[in-house]
Design a protein around this motif. Structure first.
Motif, PDB file in Angstrom:
ATOM      1  N   SER A 266      -1.572   4.401   1.838  1.00 26.38           N
ATOM      2  CA  SER A 266      -2.444   3.820   0.813  1.00 26.38           C
ATOM      3  C   SER A 266      -2.458   2.300   0.959  1.00 26.38           C
ATOM      4  O   SER A 266      -1.589   1.706   1.606  1.00 26.38           O
ATOM      5  N   ARG A 267      -3.449   1.672   0.350  1.00 21.60           N
ATOM      6  CA  ARG A 267      -3.541   0.211   0.382  1.00 21.60           C
ATOM      7  C   ARG A 267      -2.297  -0.412  -0.269  1.00 21.60           C
ATOM      8  O   ARG A 267      -1.752  -1.393   0.207  1.00 21.60           O
ATOM      9  N   VAL A 268      -1.819   0.193  -1.353  1.00 19.59           N
ATOM     10  CA  VAL A 268      -0.625  -0.313  -2.045  1.00 19.59           C
ATOM     11  C   VAL A 268       0.582  -0.260  -1.113  1.00 19.59           C
ATOM     12  O   VAL A 268       1.352  -1.220  -1.024  1.00 19.59           O
TER      13      VAL A 268
ATOM     14  N   ALA B 237       0.541  -0.266   2.137  1.00 20.32           N
ATOM     15  CA  ALA B 237       0.325  -1.250   3.207  1.00 20.32           C
ATOM     16  C   ALA B 237       0.652  -2.655   2.719  1.00 20.32           C
ATOM     17  O   ALA B 237       1.273  -3.437   3.444  1.00 20.32           O
ATOM     18  N   LEU B 238       0.268  -2.972   1.495  1.00 23.69           N
ATOM     19  CA  LEU B 238       0.568  -4.289   0.936  1.00 23.69           C
ATOM     20  C   LEU B 238       2.069  -4.483   0.749  1.00 23.69           C
ATOM     21  O   LEU B 238       2.611  -5.551   1.035  1.00 23.69           O
ATOM     22  N   GLN B 239       2.742  -3.451   0.274  1.00 23.20           N
ATOM     23  CA  GLN B 239       4.189  -3.554   0.078  1.00 23.20           C
ATOM     24  C   GLN B 239       4.901  -3.762   1.409  1.00 23.20           C
ATOM     25  O   GLN B 239       5.787  -4.609   1.527  1.00 23.20           O
ATOM     26  N   GLU B 240       4.532  -2.992   2.407  1.00 24.11           N
ATOM     27  CA  GLU B 240       5.182  -3.110   3.718  1.00 24.11           C
ATOM     28  C   GLU B 240       4.775  -4.405   4.413  1.00 24.11           C
ATOM     29  O   GLU B 240       5.603  -5.098   4.998  1.00 24.11           O
ATOM     30  N   GLY B 241       3.513  -4.734   4.350  1.00 24.77           N
ATOM     31  CA  GLY B 241       3.013  -5.919   5.047  1.00 24.77           C
ATOM     32  C   GLY B 241       3.508  -7.228   4.497  1.00 24.77           C
ATOM     33  O   GLY B 241       3.557  -8.231   5.212  1.00 24.77           O
ATOM     34  N   ASN B 242       3.880  -7.249   3.244  1.00 21.89           N
ATOM     35  CA  ASN B 242       4.353  -8.486   2.631  1.00 21.89           C
ATOM     36  C   ASN B 242       5.867  -8.639   2.640  1.00 21.89           C
ATOM     37  O   ASN B 242       6.392  -9.627   2.120  1.00 21.89           O
ATOM     38  N   LYS B 243       6.569  -7.703   3.261  1.00 19.94           N
ATOM     39  CA  LYS B 243       8.023  -7.841   3.386  1.00 19.94           C
ATOM     40  C   LYS B 243       8.340  -8.945   4.392  1.00 19.94           C
ATOM     41  O   LYS B 243       7.606  -9.124   5.369  1.00 19.94           O
ATOM     42  N   PRO B 244       9.438  -9.650   4.184  1.00 20.17           N
ATOM     43  CA  PRO B 244       9.864 -10.615   5.215  1.00 20.17           C
ATOM     44  C   PRO B 244      10.223  -9.874   6.511  1.00 20.17           C
ATOM     45  O   PRO B 244      10.646  -8.722   6.476  1.00 20.17           O
ATOM     46  N   PHE B 245      10.071 -10.543   7.632  1.00 23.01           N
ATOM     47  CA  PHE B 245      10.288  -9.890   8.928  1.00 23.01           C
ATOM     48  C   PHE B 245      11.717  -9.413   9.135  1.00 23.01           C
ATOM     49  O   PHE B 245      11.959  -8.505   9.912  1.00 23.01           O
ATOM     50  N   TRP B 246      12.667 -10.003   8.453  1.00 27.80           N
ATOM     51  CA  TRP B 246      14.067  -9.612   8.674  1.00 27.80           C
ATOM     52  C   TRP B 246      14.500  -8.422   7.843  1.00 27.80           C
ATOM     53  O   TRP B 246      15.582  -7.896   8.044  1.00 27.80           O
ATOM     54  N   ARG B 247      13.647  -7.961   6.939  1.00 23.63           N
ATOM     55  CA  ARG B 247      13.990  -6.790   6.125  1.00 23.63           C
ATOM     56  C   ARG B 247      13.408  -5.530   6.733  1.00 23.63           C
ATOM     57  O   ARG B 247      12.304  -5.512   7.232  1.00 23.63           O
ATOM     58  N   SER B 248      14.168  -4.454   6.652  1.00 19.93           N
ATOM     59  CA  SER B 248      13.710  -3.173   7.203  1.00 19.93           C
ATOM     60  C   SER B 248      12.802  -2.469   6.223  1.00 19.93           C
ATOM     61  O   SER B 248      12.884  -2.601   5.063  1.00 19.93           O
TER      62      SER B 248
END
Length: 72
Positions: free
Chosen positions: A57-59, A61-72
């Protein structure tokens, strides 16, 4: 909230103090983080149609895409 980034510098039984070994591992970790960053930016750029095709879902994708690169 700030998260602490850590390098995955595992010690080996063969001379773990060698600078070239540590630098190689650090470089590999940096490349890994860059790949994660690029994948997350690409995910944010996908259309709703493509997200639906991969079952996200878009939600999500937004949650995953806005995570910092060092977080899994």
């Amino acid at each position: 909230m700030l998260h602490r980034a850590t390098l995955d510098l595992k010690w080996t039984s063969e001379r773990p103090w060698r600078v070239d070994v540590l630098l190689t591992r650090a470089w590999a970790q940096l490349r890994h983080w860059r790949a994660i960053y690029r994948q997350r930016r690409a995910l944010l750029g996908l259309s709703d149609h493509l997200l639906k095709d991969i079952g996200i879902s878009r939600v999500d994708a937004l949650q995953e895409g806005n995570k910092p690169f060092w977080r899994s």
